[in-house]
Design a protein around this motif. Sequence first.
Motif, mmCIF file in Angstrom:
data_model
loop_
_atom_site.group_PDB
_atom_site.id
_atom_site.type_symbol
_atom_site.label_atom_id
_atom_site.label_comp_id
_atom_site.label_asym_id
_atom_site.label_seq_id
_atom_site.Cartn_x
_atom_site.Cartn_y
_atom_site.Cartn_z
ATOM 1 N N GLU A 163 -15.007 -15.096 -76.193
ATOM 2 C CA GLU A 163 -14.411 -16.346 -76.652
ATOM 3 C C GLU A 163 -14.975 -17.544 -75.891
ATOM 4 O OE1 GLU A 163 -9.969 -18.058 -77.585
ATOM 5 O OE2 GLU A 163 -10.243 -16.888 -75.747
ATOM 6 N N ASN A 164 -15.153 -17.394 -74.588
ATOM 7 C CA ASN A 164 -15.615 -18.524 -73.790
ATOM 8 C C ASN A 164 -17.127 -18.702 -73.824
ATOM 9 O OD1 ASN A 164 -13.234 -19.832 -72.372
ATOM 10 N ND2 ASN A 164 -12.829 -17.667 -71.992
ATOM 11 N N THR A 167 -17.492 -20.581 -77.398
ATOM 12 C CA THR A 167 -16.767 -21.842 -77.567
ATOM 13 C C THR A 167 -17.362 -22.889 -76.640
ATOM 14 O OG1 THR A 167 -14.722 -20.661 -78.100
ATOM 15 C CG2 THR A 167 -14.520 -22.969 -77.461
ATOM 16 N N GLY A 169 -17.043 -26.137 -74.634
ATOM 17 C CA GLY A 169 -15.885 -26.828 -74.091
ATOM 18 C C GLY A 169 -16.136 -28.280 -73.761
ATOM 19 N N HIS A 181 -23.825 -24.950 -74.134
ATOM 20 C CA HIS A 181 -23.109 -25.158 -72.881
ATOM 21 C C HIS A 181 -23.973 -25.954 -71.911
ATOM 22 C CE1 HIS A 181 -19.748 -22.368 -73.611
ATOM 23 N NE2 HIS A 181 -20.630 -21.573 -74.185
ATOM 24 N N PHE A 200 -18.640 -22.380 -68.831
ATOM 25 C CA PHE A 200 -17.772 -21.273 -69.239
ATOM 26 C C PHE A 200 -16.315 -21.714 -69.100
ATOM 27 C CE2 PHE A 200 -15.466 -17.269 -68.572
ATOM 28 C CZ PHE A 200 -15.985 -16.494 -69.609
ATOM 29 N N ALA A 201 -15.490 -21.421 -70.111
ATOM 30 C CA ALA A 201 -14.052 -21.748 -70.079
ATOM 31 C C ALA A 201 -13.830 -23.210 -69.716
ATOM 32 C CB ALA A 201 -13.321 -20.825 -69.097
ATOM 33 N N GLU A 202 -14.684 -24.074 -70.269
ATOM 34 C CA GLU A 202 -14.613 -25.490 -69.899
ATOM 35 C C GLU A 202 -13.269 -26.112 -70.280
ATOM 36 O OE1 GLU A 202 -19.013 -24.916 -71.319
ATOM 37 O OE2 GLU A 202 -17.019 -24.167 -71.907
ATOM 38 N N ARG A 203 -12.716 -25.689 -71.401
ATOM 39 C CA ARG A 203 -11.456 -26.290 -71.866
ATOM 40 C C ARG A 203 -10.307 -26.027 -70.904
ATOM 41 N NH1 ARG A 203 -10.676 -23.406 -77.393
ATOM 42 N NH2 ARG A 203 -11.135 -21.717 -75.947
ATOM 43 N N ASP A 204 -10.370 -24.912 -70.188
ATOM 44 C CA ASP A 204 -9.264 -24.543 -69.299
ATOM 45 C C ASP A 204 -9.364 -25.176 -67.922
ATOM 46 O OD1 ASP A 204 -7.855 -22.900 -71.120
ATOM 47 O OD2 ASP A 204 -9.345 -21.334 -70.834
#
Length: 362
Positions: A163-164, A167, A169, A181, A200-204
């Motif tokens: 997912e990451n 996606t 972010g 990315h 990686f997992a930028e939104r979080d």
Amino acid sequence: MNSRTVLVIGADGVLGSTVAAAYARAGWHVLRGTRRYRGDPDSVSVDVSRPETIDPALARADLTVNTVADEDLRAEQWALEHGHRILNMATVPVNSARRLRIRAAQSASRGSVLLNAGLAPGVTNLVIADMLARHPESDTIDFVMCLPASGMAGRAAVHFVHENLTTIGQHGVYNKRSPRHDTRTVTLPNPIGTKKCFGFAERDRAWLLDTAGGRTIRTYAYLDRPYLHRLVIALNPLGLLPDIPEAPFHLGRHSTPPHPTTEPILHWIATSRQGTTLDIRTVECAGGYQHAAQAALIFGNSLLQTSPPGCFNPEELLTLNSLHPQLNTAAIRVTTRSPEPTPSTEPRPRTASPRPARTAAI
């Protein structure tokens, strides 16, 4: 002998079974929460997508550890309403966490919820909070996660990584022709060395919620298998990562490894101000799953001792210094490293690698 009871939701999964084993070794009575009831005394039927199974399961335990992803956080909502204590290890999306925190603040919560109660996020939250306390002038946090190939054995871990990866972010670059990315070249300690890491997992935003205080947060990752890492780096600028299906990630993987994995884990964190690095720390251990479970055991013991009502991140209830002895005992090493120039963000010209950092354990 510990007479306390812990319920582990998702005990059939790789992380859940490892957490259950860690608590059992520490003397806890372990209830294994699974979607399919097995009939033995320590097996409990609990499915977070079926609210009617939550009450009878959680009511039997002093503490619950949830390893199952659920954006609605139903078990956590029950805990807040009924005075229960629960750890969540399922890397809750920021928006879901914010909704639960708002609900906890607006209602008369009786229970305690600790989100991101693992290694990364979890222990890394405590490290970043300590770094910001020492350098409040910091304006940027760079967080590089290790993604071990053997650490993607479970379905949940594979889904999280896929997912990451697919996606783009907040600090990633997106356009219709080439979604990609951000990348950052980072000098990691030996034997890893200089590595081009991908966003990686930028939104979080490193799962820091409000702790960052408006600072810029940039999260990156690297794969410990060189050929997989090179593949991701090659596909990224072509804008092909969002099109990769999840199914191939599951090929050849078993639901539960026969033995705990002991792959080297190294997470790298730096704080800086206006491009000048102020502090660098690493979190290191051998085996991602088993040390995430050890972290959950440490957090669980702490939550039973200090559990004000509400929904929290680890750094809001605990400090790195207070847990340092337990982390050492669990072989989770937090190391302070000499500050170096902030790594270059692509596509700036690459410079010569700085000298190796001197290390000193906290």
